[in-house]
Write an enzyme that holds these catalytic residues in place. Sequence first.
Site, PDB file in Angstrom:
ATOM      1  N   SER A  97     -24.046 -67.319 116.157  1.00 47.73           N
ATOM      2  CA  SER A  97     -24.773 -66.408 115.253  1.00 47.73           C
ATOM      3  C   SER A  97     -24.971 -65.265 116.134  1.00 47.73           C
ATOM      4  O   SER A  97     -23.969 -64.480 116.633  1.00 47.73           O
ATOM      5  CB  SER A  97     -25.960 -66.954 115.015  1.00 47.73           C
ATOM      6  OG  SER A  97     -26.931 -66.267 114.004  1.00 47.73           O
ATOM      7  N   HIS A 231     -25.799 -72.358 107.798  1.00 49.09           N
ATOM      8  CA  HIS A 231     -25.689 -71.393 109.003  1.00 49.09           C
ATOM      9  C   HIS A 231     -25.683 -72.268 110.345  1.00 49.09           C
ATOM     10  O   HIS A 231     -25.003 -71.818 111.196  1.00 49.09           O
ATOM     11  CB  HIS A 231     -26.715 -70.472 109.070  1.00 49.09           C
ATOM     12  CG  HIS A 231     -26.799 -69.408 110.298  1.00 49.09           C
ATOM     13  ND1 HIS A 231     -25.527 -68.508 109.994  1.00 49.09           N
ATOM     14  CD2 HIS A 231     -27.354 -68.922 111.203  1.00 49.09           C
ATOM     15  CE1 HIS A 231     -25.766 -67.689 110.823  1.00 49.09           C
ATOM     16  NE2 HIS A 231     -26.782 -68.266 111.893  1.00 49.09           N
TER      17      HIS A 231
END
Length: 263
Positions: A97, A231
């Site tokens: 991320s 995610h």
Amino acid sequence: MTPPVPPASTWFRTFHPRPDARITLVCLPYAGGSAGAFFSLSERLPAGIEVLVAQYPGRQDRIREPCLSTVPELAQGAFEELGARVADRPFALFGHSMGGAVAFELARLLERHGPAAPRMLFVSGRRAPSIAADRGVRFLDDAGLFEKLRELEGTDSRILDEPELLRLVLPAVRADYGAAETYHTRADAVVGSPVVALAGDRDAHVRLEEAAAWRGHTTGAFDLKVFPGGHFFLTDHEPEIAALLTDTLRATTRPGPVAGRPE
């Protein structure tokens, strides 16, 4: 009372020292994450790979330090200490991320200013750096930011369920989101290191085409690996990702040509 012994490194933690390892994997955590996010992965990797994990300012044992608010600042801080840690052994970078963006900027610094370029850059759960996508999470109030953390399922539930702990981590989370959301580069920003992008097939924050666009940010080889999940597919598929890292890093340390710095 004996004062606590400070860590040997301000920026990096080594949970499982492996002095005889053939390669070092440097891990950069996601927004709001701490070095402990990679403890399990470090433990799982084989003896030939030693893991260094960044501990950003403003959290855990660095909680009294001011947070850094941009990706280039985070990369510069890591760079200033990392050089001495990787001068004598091949190394690779892995970021998830926001950490993927930090890893990219760190790779650019290392390629320009040494002491060496990373053998490989792994970018996980992050769109290509030339794609801007500011969702304004950093502007949410504390309650909204709390809900965003719970939605992403990447924060330890023990922190989310303890208001006092949550108040301690929210400043770092807000600063990290500011860094992650405002970061982007020109389309011609590249590294010479080979890049492997990892993505979740149901990640609402990074579409597969945005992960595939990392191809344009390296003059070396590129590969895209897609995993089931959202995610934080990284947590759900740690054994498979550890195997991917192991196989890829073993290949980079075999005799043969090594990617150098770009001209």
